[in-house]
Design a protein around this motif. Structure first.
Motif, PDB file in Angstrom:
ATOM      1  N   LEU A  15      40.112  33.073  38.581  1.00 33.55           N
ATOM      2  CA  LEU A  15      39.575  33.509  39.861  1.00 33.55           C
ATOM      3  C   LEU A  15      40.668  34.166  40.668  1.00 33.55           C
ATOM      4  CD1 LEU A  15      37.509  30.352  40.814  1.00 33.55           C
ATOM      5  CD2 LEU A  15      36.693  32.435  39.742  1.00 33.55           C
ATOM      6  N   LEU A  16      40.311  35.158  41.430  1.00 35.03           N
ATOM      7  CA  LEU A  16      41.251  35.834  42.303  1.00 35.03           C
ATOM      8  C   LEU A  16      40.871  35.541  43.735  1.00 35.03           C
ATOM      9  CD1 LEU A  16      41.370  39.263  40.487  1.00 35.03           C
ATOM     10  CD2 LEU A  16      43.046  37.437  40.380  1.00 35.03           C
ATOM     11  N   ILE A  17      41.875  35.299  44.577  1.00 35.67           N
ATOM     12  CA  ILE A  17      41.611  34.986  45.968  1.00 35.67           C
ATOM     13  C   ILE A  17      41.375  36.276  46.729  1.00 35.67           C
ATOM     14  CG2 ILE A  17      42.627  34.004  48.055  1.00 35.67           C
ATOM     15  CD1 ILE A  17      44.232  32.169  46.158  1.00 35.67           C
ATOM     16  N   MET A  18      40.308  36.319  47.527  1.00 33.89           N
ATOM     17  CA  MET A  18      39.973  37.507  48.303  1.00 33.89           C
ATOM     18  C   MET A  18      39.597  37.057  49.701  1.00 33.89           C
ATOM     19  SD  MET A  18      37.115  40.346  47.513  1.00 33.89           S
ATOM     20  CE  MET A  18      36.830  41.716  48.587  1.00 33.89           C
ATOM     21  N   GLY A  19      40.544  37.132  50.628  1.00 34.89           N
ATOM     22  CA  GLY A  19      40.303  36.641  51.973  1.00 34.89           C
ATOM     23  C   GLY A  19      39.932  35.174  51.887  1.00 34.89           C
ATOM     24  N   SER A  20      38.861  34.779  52.548  1.00 36.30           N
ATOM     25  CA  SER A  20      38.414  33.393  52.469  1.00 36.30           C
ATOM     26  C   SER A  20      37.413  33.192  51.339  1.00 36.30           C
ATOM     27  CB  SER A  20      37.796  32.977  53.802  1.00 36.30           C
ATOM     28  OG  SER A  20      36.686  33.799  54.073  1.00 36.30           O
ATOM     29  N   ASP A  21      37.041  34.251  50.658  1.00 33.56           N
ATOM     30  CA  ASP A  21      36.091  34.175  49.558  1.00 33.56           C
ATOM     31  C   ASP A  21      36.852  34.169  48.242  1.00 33.56           C
ATOM     32  OD1 ASP A  21      33.973  34.407  51.384  1.00 33.56           O
ATOM     33  OD2 ASP A  21      34.094  36.597  51.297  1.00 33.56           O
ATOM     34  N   VAL A  22      36.162  33.820  47.185  1.00 33.37           N
ATOM     35  CA  VAL A  22      36.751  33.851  45.858  1.00 33.37           C
ATOM     36  C   VAL A  22      36.006  34.907  45.055  1.00 33.37           C
ATOM     37  CG1 VAL A  22      37.160  32.531  43.771  1.00 33.37           C
ATOM     38  CG2 VAL A  22      37.444  31.447  45.994  1.00 33.37           C
ATOM     39  N   LEU A  23      36.766  35.771  44.398  1.00 32.88           N
ATOM     40  CA  LEU A  23      36.199  36.854  43.605  1.00 32.88           C
ATOM     41  C   LEU A  23      36.449  36.533  42.137  1.00 32.88           C
ATOM     42  CD1 LEU A  23      34.907  39.693  43.862  1.00 32.88           C
ATOM     43  CD2 LEU A  23      37.203  40.620  43.806  1.00 32.88           C
ATOM     44  N   ALA A  24      35.404  36.341  41.359  1.00 30.02           N
ATOM     45  CA  ALA A  24      35.541  36.031  39.942  1.00 30.02           C
ATOM     46  C   ALA A  24      36.170  37.215  39.214  1.00 30.02           C
ATOM     47  CB  ALA A  24      34.171  35.708  39.349  1.00 30.02           C
ATOM     48  N   ALA A  25      36.871  36.904  38.123  1.00 30.74           N
ATOM     49  CA  ALA A  25      37.532  37.945  37.339  1.00 30.74           C
ATOM     50  C   ALA A  25      36.532  39.003  36.886  1.00 30.74           C
ATOM     51  CB  ALA A  25      38.246  37.331  36.144  1.00 30.74           C
ATOM     52  N   ASP A  26      35.302  38.598  36.548  1.00 36.96           N
ATOM     53  CA  ASP A  26      34.268  39.548  36.135  1.00 36.96           C
ATOM     54  C   ASP A  26      33.917  40.501  37.279  1.00 36.96           C
ATOM     55  OD1 ASP A  26      32.336  40.576  34.215  1.00 36.96           O
ATOM     56  OD2 ASP A  26      30.825  39.692  35.529  1.00 36.96           O
ATOM     57  N   ASP A  27      33.861  39.968  38.502  1.00 35.80           N
ATOM     58  CA  ASP A  27      33.583  40.807  39.661  1.00 35.80           C
ATOM     59  C   ASP A  27      34.720  41.793  39.905  1.00 35.80           C
ATOM     60  OD1 ASP A  27      31.144  39.563  40.081  1.00 35.80           O
ATOM     61  OD2 ASP A  27      31.960  38.145  41.543  1.00 35.80           O
ATOM     62  N   THR A  28      35.955  41.351  39.653  1.00 32.43           N
ATOM     63  CA  THR A  28      37.104  42.243  39.788  1.00 32.43           C
ATOM     64  C   THR A  28      36.997  43.378  38.776  1.00 32.43           C
ATOM     65  OG1 THR A  28      38.512  40.479  40.614  1.00 32.43           O
ATOM     66  CG2 THR A  28      39.617  42.389  39.686  1.00 32.43           C
ATOM     67  N   SER A  29      36.584  43.056  37.556  1.00 34.90           N
ATOM     68  CA  SER A  29      36.407  44.089  36.528  1.00 34.90           C
ATOM     69  C   SER A  29      35.364  45.113  36.959  1.00 34.90           C
ATOM     70  CB  SER A  29      35.988  43.462  35.200  1.00 34.90           C
ATOM     71  OG  SER A  29      37.000  42.636  34.710  1.00 34.90           O
ATOM     72  N   LYS A  30      34.265  44.630  37.532  1.00 33.65           N
ATOM     73  CA  LYS A  30      33.219  45.540  38.009  1.00 33.65           C
ATOM     74  C   LYS A  30      33.731  46.412  39.153  1.00 33.65           C
ATOM     75  CE  LYS A  30      29.349  42.600  36.678  1.00 33.65           C
ATOM     76  NZ  LYS A  30      28.281  41.723  37.172  1.00 33.65           N
ATOM     77  N   LEU A  31      34.468  45.806  40.066  1.00 27.52           N
ATOM     78  CA  LEU A  31      35.027  46.551  41.188  1.00 27.52           C
ATOM     79  C   LEU A  31      35.984  47.632  40.687  1.00 27.52           C
ATOM     80  CD1 LEU A  31      35.307  46.161  44.528  1.00 27.52           C
ATOM     81  CD2 LEU A  31      37.625  45.676  43.766  1.00 27.52           C
ATOM     82  N   CYS A  32      36.834  47.273  39.725  1.00 19.42           N
ATOM     83  CA  CYS A  32      37.781  48.248  39.187  1.00 19.42           C
ATOM     84  C   CYS A  32      37.079  49.329  38.373  1.00 19.42           C
ATOM     85  CB  CYS A  32      38.876  47.545  38.395  1.00 19.42           C
ATOM     86  SG  CYS A  32      40.045  46.659  39.481  1.00 19.42           S
ATOM     87  N   ALA A  33      35.960  48.998  37.745  1.00 22.59           N
ATOM     88  CA  ALA A  33      35.166  50.020  37.045  1.00 22.59           C
ATOM     89  C   ALA A  33      34.607  51.024  38.056  1.00 22.59           C
ATOM     90  CB  ALA A  33      34.046  49.369  36.245  1.00 22.59           C
ATOM     91  N   LYS A  34      34.180  50.537  39.211  1.00 23.69           N
ATOM     92  CA  LYS A  34      33.705  51.437  40.269  1.00 23.69           C
ATOM     93  C   LYS A  34      34.846  52.292  40.809  1.00 23.69           C
ATOM     94  CE  LYS A  34      29.769  48.675  41.679  1.00 23.69           C
ATOM     95  NZ  LYS A  34      29.124  47.908  42.739  1.00 23.69           N
ATOM     96  N   ALA A  35      36.032  51.706  40.913  1.00 24.77           N
ATOM     97  CA  ALA A  35      37.196  52.477  41.361  1.00 24.77           C
ATOM     98  C   ALA A  35      37.503  53.598  40.369  1.00 24.77           C
ATOM     99  CB  ALA A  35      38.412  51.564  41.520  1.00 24.77           C
ATOM    100  N   GLU A  36      37.389  53.292  39.080  1.00 21.89           N
ATOM    101  CA  GLU A  36      37.623  54.313  38.055  1.00 21.89           C
ATOM    102  C   GLU A  36      36.560  55.400  38.137  1.00 21.89           C
ATOM    103  OE1 GLU A  36      39.335  56.447  34.964  1.00 21.89           O
ATOM    104  OE2 GLU A  36      40.176  54.857  36.203  1.00 21.89           O
ATOM    105  N   GLN A  37      35.324  55.010  38.346  1.00 24.31           N
ATOM    106  CA  GLN A  37      34.241  55.990  38.498  1.00 24.31           C
ATOM    107  C   GLN A  37      34.523  56.911  39.675  1.00 24.31           C
ATOM    108  OE1 GLN A  37      30.442  54.176  39.335  1.00 24.31           O
ATOM    109  NE2 GLN A  37      29.319  55.995  38.679  1.00 24.31           N
TER     110      GLN A  37
END
Length: 139
Positions: A15-37
């Motif tokens: 898990l990656l810490i994101m502010g007060s929320d927790v962002l799962a590694a899978d969600d990070t992968s999706k976010l980075c896929a959108k960044a690549e797009q």
């Protein structure tokens, strides 16, 4: 300011810490896929096709990828692919000044000459958004 990061844990049990929320590694992968797009939309080719640098995208208060490994002498290019937010790159351990604010489509480059691990952060967003990255440099 950077010394406050010494006790910060970037990853814990996938898990990656994101502010007060927790962002799962899978969600990070999706976010980075959108960044690549978004990168492809802006530059017409995947970031992996860039031959003169390793590209790190800045998107939604994240560095994508957050960790890169490069050989000494390699240039890393940070590219803001957000639509409205500005970011900076602060390589405090290199004694280099923090970059100017990078607005969408702007870039910052740094060539890593010495082996070791180099933490970096986005000056405006590291504390509130945990926008922090790492470059591991091998000889």
């Amino acid at each position: 300011m950077f010394s406050k990061l010494s006790g910060l844990t970037l990853a814990l049990s996938g898990l990656l810490i994101m502010g007060s929320d927790v962002l799962a590694a899978d969600d990070t992968s999706k976010l980075c896929a959108k960044a690549e797009q978004r990168y492809v939309e802006l530059y017409g080719q995947p970031s992996a096709k860039v031959s003169d640098a390793v590209v790190v995208k800045m998107y939604k208060y994240r560095f994508c990828p957050e960790k890169v490994s490069v050989r000494a002498g390699t240039t890393v290019r940070w590219v803001n692919v957000d639509k409205r937010t500005s970011h900076t790159v602060h390589l405090n351990e290199t004694n280099e000044p923090e970059s100017l604010r990078l607005f969408p489509k702007e870039t910052f480059e740094f060539t890593f000459l010495s082996a070791g691990e180099q933490k970096y952060l986005c000056g405006p967003h590291w504390e509130t958004q945990k926008m922090i990255g790492m470059v591991s440099v091998t000889p």
